[in-house]
Design a protein around this motif. Structure first.
Motif, PDB file in Angstrom:
ATOM      1  N   ARG A  38      -3.588   1.526  13.952  1.00 47.50           N
ATOM      2  CA  ARG A  38      -3.225   1.873  12.432  1.00 47.50           C
ATOM      3  C   ARG A  38      -2.667   0.858  11.460  1.00 47.50           C
ATOM      4  N   ALA A  39      -3.331   1.200  10.270  1.00 48.28           N
ATOM      5  CA  ALA A  39      -2.722   0.195   9.070  1.00 48.28           C
ATOM      6  C   ALA A  39      -2.518   1.061   7.896  1.00 48.28           C
ATOM      7  N   GLU A  40      -1.548   0.543   6.974  1.00 46.28           N
ATOM      8  CA  GLU A  40      -1.557   1.222   5.746  1.00 46.28           C
ATOM      9  C   GLU A  40      -1.858   0.049   4.678  1.00 46.28           C
ATOM     10  N   LEU A  41      -2.138   0.670   3.378  1.00 40.63           N
ATOM     11  CA  LEU A  41      -2.405  -0.073   2.295  1.00 40.63           C
ATOM     12  C   LEU A  41      -1.299   0.358   1.500  1.00 40.63           C
ATOM     13  N   ILE A  42      -0.541  -0.796   0.961  1.00 39.62           N
ATOM     14  CA  ILE A  42       0.727  -0.415   0.035  1.00 39.62           C
ATOM     15  C   ILE A  42       0.032  -1.141  -1.140  1.00 39.62           C
ATOM     16  N   ILE A  43       0.024  -0.043  -2.199  1.00 40.07           N
ATOM     17  CA  ILE A  43      -0.216  -0.388  -3.370  1.00 40.07           C
ATOM     18  C   ILE A  43       0.893  -0.271  -4.432  1.00 40.07           C
ATOM     19  N   PHE A  44       1.041  -1.559  -4.994  1.00 40.90           N
ATOM     20  CA  PHE A  44       2.213  -1.740  -5.931  1.00 40.90           C
ATOM     21  C   PHE A  44       1.805  -1.376  -7.434  1.00 40.90           C
ATOM     22  N   SER A  45       2.995  -1.154  -8.233  1.00 44.15           N
ATOM     23  CA  SER A  45       2.684  -0.575  -9.310  1.00 44.15           C
ATOM     24  C   SER A  45       1.923  -1.651 -10.368  1.00 44.15           C
ATOM     25  N   ASP A  46       2.060  -3.041  -9.847  1.00 47.98           N
ATOM     26  CA  ASP A  46       1.326  -3.927 -10.749  1.00 47.98           C
ATOM     27  C   ASP A  46      -0.294  -4.139 -10.551  1.00 47.98           C
ATOM     28  N   GLY A  47      -0.690  -3.268  -9.643  1.00 46.96           N
ATOM     29  CA  GLY A  47      -2.107  -3.212  -9.021  1.00 46.96           C
ATOM     30  C   GLY A  47      -2.405  -4.117  -7.730  1.00 46.96           C
TER      31      GLY A  47
END
Length: 101
Positions: A38-47
């Motif tokens: 399993r993996a996650e995508l970390i989405i930062f506030s700057d895109g």
């Protein structure tokens, strides 16, 4: 059915329970090791987006675990959201290449 059709159980109840627990534990371990990664995508506030093997929220920080090993921490305010990655990645073989001298 005849009287000798079934063999008599051997061993004490404790011995049979130990064998059952050992077998159950081995079966559970085999099942868990065969689970897809399993993996996650970390989405930062700057895109920016990064793929993580896992994460852990620790107070006002998020520890991001990387697939190849290691981790790093970022301020939780920099993370907009975390979503499950829908693309499964197979193991990648890394080879060292060089130029002939």
């Amino acid at each position: 059915m005849t009287a000798g059709e079934f063999r008599k159980r051997t061993g004490s109840l404790a011995c049979r329970m130990t064998r059952f627990a050992t077998f159950s534990g081995a079966l559970l371990a085999a099942f868990l090791s065969a689970a897809p990664l399993r993996a996650e995508l970390i989405i930062f506030s700057d895109g920016r987006v990064t793929k993580a093997d896992g994460f852990q929220v620790d107070g006002d920080e998020v520890e991001i675990r990387l697939r190849g090993g290691g981790s790093y921490r970022v301020d939780a305010s920099l993370v907009e959201r975390i979503v499950e990655d829908e693309v499964e990645v197979s193991e990648v073989e890394v080879r060292e290449v060089g130029f002939d001298e």
